[in-house]
Structure formats: C-alpha cells, structure tokens
Motif scaffolding. Structure first.
Motif, PDB file in Angstrom:
ATOM      1  N   TRP A 173      33.865 -16.300 -34.175  1.00  0.00           N
ATOM      2  CA  TRP A 173      34.973 -16.983 -34.722  1.00  0.00           C
ATOM      3  C   TRP A 173      36.017 -17.233 -33.595  1.00  0.00           C
ATOM      4  N   SER A 222      30.865  -7.097 -38.469  1.00  0.00           N
ATOM      5  CA  SER A 222      32.359  -7.581 -38.259  1.00  0.00           C
ATOM      6  C   SER A 222      32.525  -7.722 -37.020  1.00  0.00           C
ATOM      7  N   ILE A 234      37.452 -11.505 -41.408  1.00  0.00           N
ATOM      8  CA  ILE A 234      36.321 -11.329 -40.604  1.00  0.00           C
ATOM      9  C   ILE A 234      35.151 -10.330 -41.338  1.00  0.00           C
ATOM     10  N   TYR A 244      32.280 -13.815 -45.122  1.00  0.00           N
ATOM     11  CA  TYR A 244      32.052 -15.212 -44.533  1.00  0.00           C
ATOM     12  C   TYR A 244      32.243 -16.292 -45.587  1.00  0.00           C
ATOM     13  N   MET A 265      29.446 -18.583 -37.036  1.00  0.00           N
ATOM     14  CA  MET A 265      29.649 -17.080 -37.459  1.00  0.00           C
ATOM     15  C   MET A 265      28.358 -16.464 -37.972  1.00  0.00           C
ATOM     16  N   GLN A 284      31.178 -11.389 -36.159  1.00  0.00           N
ATOM     17  CA  GLN A 284      31.987 -12.245 -37.104  1.00  0.00           C
ATOM     18  C   GLN A 284      33.276 -12.644 -36.135  1.00  0.00           C
TER      19      GLN A 284
END
Length: 340
Positions: free
Chosen positions: A332, A325, A250, A253, A1, A328
């Motif tokens: 993921w 965000s 999210i 990290y 990420m 992320q």
C-alpha cells in the motif's frame, strides 16, 4: 496488495475445556453456579491460551479465557489488563463486558460476555466494512477525551511503544536486524522507510486520546444484526485514532475499494498529519516483516501456511499473518509513494 491471507477463522491452536486441569474446571463451574454442558473453543486468534464460549445447564453463556501461570504468564497478565480496561470503558460501546476473574490449579481465568458473532469476511464486503468503520468511529469518539477511570490505570503511550517495539527499519539500516524479504518496489527504499517511521513517535506524542493499540480484523466480530464489536483490549494506550484505523485496514484487503479514500474520510483520521498514513504503513511494515523473519521451514499446516511449533503455544500461522500484514502495509505504501 497481496491477497494471500491466513484464514482468520481457524488460526488458533488452543486447549479444549476437557484439557484444562480438573481443579480449574471445578473452580470455573463453581463461579458459574451450574454445570458446563457445552464448550465451543475459539478458533480465531494467534495466542495459545484457552478461549471458549461455555454454556451451562441453566442456559447461561460466557466467554472464558485462561492461561497457565507458569508457561503463559504473559497471557495471564494480558487477560488481567484487559479485564481492568473493559471494566472502565464507557458504557454503551460495542465491547464485551467483564464478569469475574479467578486463579486455580496454577492457572488464571477471566469470564467475559459471550458475543454472538463472527470475524468479517475477506475481501471486505462493502456492508461489513461500513459496519466496522462505523463501529470504530463510535469507539474513537468515546476515547478522544480519555475517561479518568482509564487513565488511572497508568496506560502506556504509543510514542514510547513505537520507540521500543514498533520501529525496526532503523535497526535494519544499522545492521542490527537482517533485511526481511522485500518486493522489488521497496528493495532500495530503506532510507525512505527509516525517515517515514521515525516520525511516528512525535505524531503519537501529540495525540490526546486513547487507542485500542491492536486493532486487526481478527479482533472484530459482527453480530447477527450486522453491528461490529471490538475485542482484545489488553493493548489500550495513549495515541492517535488514525493509527488504529491504518492497522485495521492492512490486516484485511478489499477488491475494488479505494482504501486511501476510506482512510482519509473516516472520522478517526480527522486532523491527522498529511503523511500520517504513510508513516504508519512504513512503521507497521517494518514491525510485521522483521517479526516474521525468514520463511520458517519446520512444516506446513493443512491450510498451506508454514507451521512452526512455539513453546508458549502461539499459533503456527502467526508468522504467516505477520508476513501478510507487513506485505499489505508495504504494498500500500509503495503504491501511495509511486515506487516502481
């Protein structure tokens, strides 16, 4: 990420105490009952409302939020809703408590507990991540059976919010929204993203509890003892606690932390559908990335993030936060799905 993170401790662009109308400052001072001797403006957050810890000549400290009723009516409405929610949350939870509200000089202001704390450090430090997760477990347990005082506010339902405001991949697929920039593993996964996000309303409708609705790293403070406190309660809604948990994870990290295991073993995820995390990641990825839009070009902030003026006073780093965000969440999800 991705680890390109907007600096949460210095995202806000806000007026200072001295910038407020004289009549408003006088009204707040009168409510406090003593002269304000120091005002420390909050540097975290993404809205342009006034937010500062005020300290009076008698040593009292209070956190004051204020918004211009003409230019920032949405913020004033949010502050009023937050005040009502905080007043009705169960006692003992790690949340600020409300003190008062007033209107003066065309502004609306609220006074809350002044929490002595800071946002968590990122990447997550294990002890701080544990403190935040433990704190949210306490909050989620208290809201699993909604207190009547809160449900009487006519709170929205996450299922409805998802249909009207969160789910955007379907709009992209239909050509009603432009395709946001996507990393290679996700560029040809639009059908899967639409299918995943479409399950969120049904899952959310089946939940019986209440959720914060906007649980992000910048809405958490750690006090000197290491306890986590949860702020900004204007989006409380009916929904599943696992949605909050995924949304929190999210926006930060963690190096070397198995976030899949963190999610799966947290009490908030107990009883969640097997694909609840994937569904939430897909929905939030679409929400954040479409809201971020194409990379803005109006200028660059001192921290290197793209800066775009906003007439309502939103932080110029809001777009960078949304993009971070969204990336992320999508990164993921791609790892979990095995997309290459």
């Amino acid at each position: 990420m991705s680890a390109t993170l907007p600096p949460y401790h210095r995202t806000a662009v806000r007026p200072d105490w001295r910038d407020l109308p004289d009549d408003l400052r006088q009204a707040v001072t009168a409510r406090l009952g003593a002269t304000v001797v120091t005002a420390r403006t909050a540097t975290a957050g993404f809205t342009g409302g006034f937010a500062a810890v005020l300290e009076t000549a008698t040593g009292e400290r209070i956190f004051v939020k204020a918004a211009d009723l003409a230019r920032q009516r949405h913020l004033a409405d949010w502050y009023a809703r937050e005040l009502a929610v905080l007043d009705r949350l169960p006692a003992g939870l790690p949340v600020p408590r409300p003190h008062w509200a007033l209107a003066a000089a065309g502004w609306y202001a609220v006074g809350l507990d002044a929490l002595d704390g800071r946002t968590p450090r990122l990447p997550w430090e294990p002890a701080e991540l544990t403190a935040v997760l433990d704190g949210y477990a306490e909050v989620a347990a208290a809201l699993a059976a909604p207190p009547p005082a809160l449900t009487g506010l006519g709170l929205p339902r996450l299922a409805d919010l998802a249909r009207t405001d969160i789910l955007w991949w379907g709009e992209v697929a239909a050509g009603r929204e432009p395709v946001p920039p996507l990393p290679p593993p996700a560029r040809h996964r639009l059908p899967e993203l639409v299918a995943l996000e479409s399950r969120l309303p049904g899952y959310a409708a089946a939940a019986s509890g209440l959720v914060h609705g906007d649980l992000r790293v910048d809405n958490v403070l750690l006090d000197p003892a290491g306890r986590a406190w949860f702020c900004d309660w204007n989006w409380l809604c009916h929904g599943p606690a696992w949605f909050d948990l995924a949304g929190l994870l999210i926006t930060g990290y963690a190096a070397g932390v198995d976030l899949d295991a963190v999610f799966a073993t947290h009490p908030a995820a107990a009883g969640a559908p097997p694909d609840a995390l994937d569904v939430t990641l897909a929905a939030l990825a679409g929400y954040y990335l479409t809201a971020a839009g194409p990379p803005p070009v109006a200028g660059t902030s001192p921290g290197g993030q793209v800066a775009v003026p906003d007439p309502a006073g939103a932080s110029p780093l809001l777009w960078a936060h949304r993009r971070f965000s969204g990336e992320q969440a999508l990164g993921w999800l791609a790892a979990r799905q095995g997309w290459r």
